[in-house]
Design an enzyme around this catalytic site. Structure first.
Site, PDB file in Angstrom:
ATOM      1  N   ASP A  18     -19.324  -7.114  11.560  1.00 12.28           N
ATOM      2  CA  ASP A  18     -18.761  -8.090  12.497  1.00 12.28           C
ATOM      3  C   ASP A  18     -17.253  -7.909  12.428  1.00 12.28           C
ATOM      4  OD1 ASP A  18     -18.376 -10.249  14.231  1.00 12.28           O
ATOM      5  OD2 ASP A  18     -18.346 -11.691  12.582  1.00 12.28           O
ATOM      6  N   GLU A  78     -20.860  -5.382  16.147  1.00 11.80           N
ATOM      7  CA  GLU A  78     -20.855  -6.336  17.243  1.00 11.80           C
ATOM      8  C   GLU A  78     -19.678  -6.005  18.146  1.00 11.80           C
ATOM      9  OE1 GLU A  78     -22.085 -10.631  16.969  1.00 11.80           O
ATOM     10  OE2 GLU A  78     -19.909 -10.852  17.177  1.00 11.80           O
ATOM     11  N   ASP A 151     -18.978 -14.943   8.950  1.00  7.96           N
ATOM     12  CA  ASP A 151     -18.784 -13.572   9.424  1.00  7.96           C
ATOM     13  C   ASP A 151     -19.762 -12.638   8.705  1.00  7.96           C
ATOM     14  OD1 ASP A 151     -15.872 -13.770  10.900  1.00  7.96           O
ATOM     15  OD2 ASP A 151     -16.010 -15.092   9.163  1.00  7.96           O
TER      16      ASP A 151
END
Length: 191
Positions: A18, A78, A151
């Site tokens: 992420d 992502e 996260d």
């Protein structure tokens, strides 16, 4: 001796990332057939570094370190969502690019998933909150205690999304490329 994980050919390790410029989440899962389990997850704290260049260097070093330790078979990231602040988007894109470069330098295939696709894959709802994603991962991966910074669970969700989609990027709802398209639509082929 190194702490290298030895895995049979039928197993694979996926590193989910992420991207972030202050906090970057990472998560590693082990996939054995249709079963998956948690290997490790956490965050890379970047706020303490004074320049963006130093943050990028630390991202590269830490992702390379994770790759060298766990030898993932794939890296899933992502995709950044588009906000109004262009400077933030530029910095986030650089952070993602450096993480991708670390994987590509070790010749590990990369895949990218939209935040909506990740949430949909894990919770069944593309508009789920970070907390809902974390709670679902707690169940799916048998996590005892959720981290303070989500996260890390977001990165695990990206890894799990990659597994659920078998590493195939989706384009306009289709997978498999031209060969698959032609098999599904033989009437579209002209002789």
């Amino acid at each position: 001796m190194s702490n290298v994980i030895k895995k049979p050919a039928s197993e694979k390790i996926i590193l989910g990332i992420d991207p972030g410029t202050n906090v970057m989440g990472y998560g590693l899962i082990l996939v054995e057939g249709n079963k998956y389990s948690l290997l490790q997850f956490g965050v890379i704290h970047l706020k303490k570094y004074t320049t963006h260049e130093l943050k990028l260097k630390k991202i590269f070093e830490r992702i390379t370190g994770l790759i060298d330790e766990f030898h993932p078979d794939g890296v899933a990231l992502e995709a950044p969502f588009y906000g109004e602040n262009i400077q933030s988007m530029l910095k986030l894109g650089r952070a993602q690019g450096v993480a991708m470069a670390a994987a590509l330098a070790r010749e590990i295939p990369i895949a990218e998933y939209s935040p909506k696709k990740v949430k949909q894959s894990v919770t069944g709802n593309g508009n789920a909150s970070k907390e809902q994603v974390a709670e679902m991962l707690k169940t799916l991966l048998h996590i005892q205690e959720l981290p303070k910074l989500l996260d890390a669970t977001d990165a695990l969700a990206v890894a799990l999304c990659h597994h659920f989609h078998a590493g195939r990027l989706q384009t306009r709802g289709r997978t498999g490329g031209w060969k698959s398209f032609l098999q599904e639509n033989p009437d579209r082929l002209k002789s």
